[in-house]
Write an enzyme that holds these catalytic residues in place. Structure first.
Site, mmCIF file in Angstrom:
data_model
loop_
_atom_site.group_PDB
_atom_site.id
_atom_site.type_symbol
_atom_site.label_atom_id
_atom_site.label_comp_id
_atom_site.label_asym_id
_atom_site.label_seq_id
_atom_site.Cartn_x
_atom_site.Cartn_y
_atom_site.Cartn_z
ATOM 1 C CG ASP A 542 -0.087 0.020 2.528
ATOM 2 O OD1 ASP A 542 0.724 -0.899 2.699
ATOM 3 O OD2 ASP A 542 -0.251 0.943 3.342
ATOM 4 C CD GLU A 543 -0.728 4.796 3.135
ATOM 5 O OE1 GLU A 543 -1.777 5.332 3.505
ATOM 6 O OE2 GLU A 543 0.260 4.668 3.883
#
Length: 884
Positions: A542-543
């Site tokens: 993620d991210e």
């Protein structure tokens, strides 16, 4: 994402220039270590959140807030404080987009670590207060967003924490306090930011209205939690378990149910001269986690589909026997779980949490029939598991200290105490991890290790860079480069959403995959040695910042393959997922990263944790990934992030980018198999009612595999705070994971729901909540016995016609009150008072108290009746939100 700080630092904003460190003056050596220490011990530090409505906001899309930081010098100053090089460093999670001071410049170092430096020609006078005005991007709703352990550093000297910024422990509650933060009392200026934000602080008076509307808890007859599928009471007298029991086990290994048998002893039921027989056997007609518990006048019989079902039956027996004080009346329970995946996630990366805490939680998971422990073992701020082949990961990456070059530790982030012995520092040894695996195995709990990649990897990157420097200095260059995660010619400039410029693995260099393979092989070997095969490995995914645009290796790759920078992250996930599949291990990740891949390019089995919000695309994302055939685990921040605040109040802990409040009622009211229906009960992050559509309906035959409660540790610096944020809310999520409520409407493809939709019966929900609240109130005594430092919610209270009225969130807790300066007294019924009073809640065992709140007299109020409570939404407010 997963990570709760992710949205606290807002979406990209115009980035301020990061100035290089100031040049150090050669005369600065005149400042001695003792003088620096004296300065840090005597320096005043006061943080005031002035307003969430600043007049001038350079980031209007994400909003701004004003903070005043007051630095007060001691009356006796050490020498030469006018010399360049002295810095006051402090944690500030939001991006600073503006500042003003006649004396100090503000400089971002990395992540949330910032520095105050003296402007050229400025000096610090003794006994003087200097105010630095800061403008932050985003909003600031809680005093506990402040980071402790600001510190003073100077070249050639050891940094020293400013004493005024150290956290304190409240002797009454046992919880951390931040005395350097000015109390937040102005609701108009601080409770909201946007004009359309309907959030209000949960004052005692508003809590009183809320709890009164929910109605009094139902006294339970069957106290089992989570709620069984069915429970009936045949006729007959009670059994006497206090004389002892003899547990006979067949069809499953006794060792597989030993912890559940031990739980009987924990409530005082052991063996005796004439023991009552408990017969545990296996039934091929039941699922592995299903069971039938029969308490009759002549004994107790358990039939289960496997060790898990047998253990759950014994746990239910323990709960009921404890409730009936060792004399349970006849009872037949037939039970099986709603979902095959019922998880709890704990973040050790941001701040470390001990092996003992994890083992304590594993036992509580067994009590609640949760079966998956997701351990987040590495992130930007720390690496928390020993990897023998790469010792630097824990030698360097498990600690924060004052090392500018980060060759022996990482820089302090998130207010970390730089003392190497601080409980926020540390890691799990191989023996620790094996002990956790064994405890989980004995309770039928799977452990999923998580090491976020390619983003959120700063601890690994800096640790491997320290390894590189050490080996290179020793003349072992080839060995030094073998696991290096930095490409020397990479000129990419980026900032992650947490403000790091160096936290993302380069996905185009061979050493990255060599590193990952080494870590996976080490963890696989640990599981094998423990006799617990590694089934699922969580890669985060993620991210990920745009970190490869100026990488020579990536440029060459893209020229060869035709890929674009945006394609590289998905290709990384697909490669690592494929490597895991070859080992027989299921890949797991967070939904935003996995969403960039396709089912065709991924292995057949994938676990996706959905962390999109209900009101901002999470429903469509969950349904999309379900339709790919993936195992979808709901991990939505609106409800399942238990590091978010319990209530909207400046003294409640946790980040609030996903929700301003999640109490037990809201968690209980979650409808995991009909996500759009949650709009009928819940409001968005601004407490606004709305509509959730279903633009991407679930294909027939698809079903989520379960849900997971999350605790992220950015603001959680002690084991006690883990307990405080998890309990009792996790009881409600455990109930939803195990038991489908009758009031949950069946999913209809494409159906949208709006706030107050009658397809969700508020009356039926209210009845079910009161039943759950009665059982949860009983469970508090069990949490007391287990040493769980759960949150006793502040009571709802008001003063009407000169009388104090008070009610607790859950039964079993006692309420206490006092007038200013007086002694605490037990509240039992309406009591006459004069003026304002303070109230608090005490745990059933009497050992712990909750947060104290103040109640002021109301004008014209009359005592409340609970005879006909109004319909309630998922926050417990009446359906007419105009009421308090």
């Amino acid at each position: 994402m997963a990570e709760s700080s992710a949205q606290l630092s807002p979406p990209p904003v115009p980035m301020r220039t990061t100035a290089p460190p100031p040049a150090y003056a050669t005369t600065f050596s005149a400042l001695t270590q003792s003088e620096l220490d004296e300065l840090a011990e005597g320096l005043g530090f006061r943080l005031t959140i002035a307003s969430n409505h600043p007049n001038d906001c350079p980031s209007p899309k994400v909003g701004c807030f004003d903070v005043d930081l007051a630095i007060t010098t001691p009356t006796q100053l050490p020498r030469r404080l006018e010399t360049a090089g002295l810095e006051i460093r402090f944690g500030f999670v939001n991006a600073i987009v503006g500042s003003h001071s006649d004396t100090f410049d503000v400089r971002l170092i990395n992540g949330d670590l910032n520095a105050l430096t003296l402007k050229p020609g400025r000096v610090l006078a003794p006994g003087t207060t200097y105010t630095i005005h800061l403008v932050g991007a985003g909003r600031w709703f809680s005093a506990y967003h402040a980071m402790p352990n600001a510190h003073v550093v100077a070249p050639g000297l050891e940094g020293h924490v400013i004493a005024a910024t150290r956290a304190r422990i409240d002797p009454a509650t046992g919880l951390e306090t931040l005395p350097f933060v000015t109390p937040m009392t102005d609701e108009a200026a601080l409770a909201t930011q946007a004009a359309d934000d309907m959030t209000r602080w949960l004052t005692p008076e508003r809590a009183f209205a809320r709890y009164s509307a929910r109605g009094a808890a139902t006294a339970p007859d069957v106290a089992v939690l989570p709620k069984p599928q069915s429970a009936t009471r045949p006729a007959g007298g009670p059994l006497d378990l206090t004389r002892g029991v003899d547990v006979r086990v067949s069809g499953v290994a006794r060792g597989d149910v030993a912890p559940a048998i031990d739980a009987l002893r924990a409530i005082g039921i052991g063996t005796g001269p004439v023991p009552l027989r408990i017969v545990v056997g296996r039934s091929s007609g039941l699922g592995a986690e299903a069971y039938r518990l029969s308490i009759g006048s002549d004994g107790i019989a358990i039939r289960a589909g496997g060790a898990a079902g047998a253990s759950y039956a014994l746990r239910s027996l323990v709960q009921q026997a404890a409730f009936e004080q060792g004399h349970p009346r006849p009872l037949i329970i037939q039970d099986a779980p709603r979902f095959p995946f019922r998880g709890l996630h704990l973040d050790l990366g941001r701040n470390f949490h001990s092996r003992d805490e994890i083992l304590k939680l594993v036992e509580q998971m067994a009590v609640l029939k949760l079966n998956t422990l997701h351990l987040h073992l590495a992130d930007d701020e720390g690496w928390r598991l020993a990897i023998p082949a790469l010792p630097e990961l824990t030698q360097v990456g498990a600690y924060r200290c004052f090392d500018e070059g980060e060759g022996t530790c990482l820089s302090p982030q998130l207010g970390a105490d730089p003392d190497r012995a601080a409980p926020t520092n540390g890691f799990l040894s191989e023996a620790d991890y094996v002990a956790i695996l064994h405890a989980a195995r004995d309770r039928q709990i799977q452990v999923i290790p998580s090491f976020d990649m390619p983003g959120h990897s700063r601890a690994a990157i800096r640790s491997m860079e320290a390894r590189y420097s050490q080996l290179k200095a020793a003349g072992r260059r080839a060995e030094a480069e073998r696991f290096r995660l930095v490409e020397p010619g990479d000129a990419t400039r980026y900032r992650s959403i947490q403000n790091y410029d160096d936290n993302t693995l380069n996905v185009c260099i061979d050493s990255t995959y060599r590193f990952i393979d080494t870590v996976i092989d080490a963890i696989t070997a640990l599981h094998k040695a423990a006799g617990v095969p590694l089934k699922t490995y969580h890669i985060g995914a993620d991210e990920t910042a745009g970190a490869w645009v100026a990488s020579p290796a990536c440029t060459a790759r893209m020229a060869r393959t035709g890929e674009k920078p945006a394609d590289l992250g998905a290709a990384f996930i697909e490669r690592v997922a494929g490597d895991l599949a070859k080992r027989g291990i299921t890949v797991a990740g967070w939904s935003d990263g996995l969403g960039h891949t396709t089912a065709e390019r991924m292995p057949a089995k994938v676990q996706s944790n959905i962390w999109g919000s209900l009101f901002s695309g999470g429903v469509a994302e969950a349904h999309d990934q379900l339709n790919r055939g993936w195992d979808v685990v709901l991990s939505m921040p609106d409800v399942t992030y238990l590091d978010m605040p319990n209530a909207p109040d400046p003294l409640e802990r946790g980040y609030d980018w996903g929700t301003r409040e999640t109490d037990s009622f809201k968690a209980f009211a979650f409808m995991p198999e009909n996500l759009p229906a949650n709009a009928a009960l819940m409001t968005d992050v601004k407490s606004r009612p709305g509509t959730i559509a279903d633009p991407n309906p679930i294909a027939q035959g698809r079903r989520v595999v379960g849900l997971q409660a999350q605790v992220w540790s950015e603001t959680i610096r002690s084991d006690a705070q883990v307990d405080y944020m998890l309990f009792p809310r996790v009881l409600a999520l455990a109930e939803r994971a195990w038991h489908r409520a009758e009031w949950e409407p069946a999913y209809v493809a494409g159906a949208a729901y709006s706030y107050g939709d009658p397809r969700v019966s508020a009356a039926a929900l209210g009845d079910d909540w009161r039943d759950f609240a009665g059982r949860a109130g009983v469970a508090l005594a069990s949490l007391d016995r287990a040493g769980i430092a759960y949150r006793p919610a502040p009571p709802g209270a008001r003063i009407a016609q000169g009388r104090l009225e008070a009610v607790s969130e859950l039964p079993g807790e006692t309420i206490e009150y006092r007038t200013a300066g007086g002694q605490w007294q037990a509240y039992r019924t309406l009591v006459a008072v004069t003026g304002s009073v303070e109230v608090r809640t005490r745990s059933p065992d009497g050992r712990r108290v909750g947060r104290t709140v103040a109640v002021t007299p109301e004008t014209g109020a009359s005592p409340v009746s609970n005879a006909n409570p109004a319909p309630v939404d998922a926050t417990g407010d009446t359906v007419n939100r105009a009421q308090p």
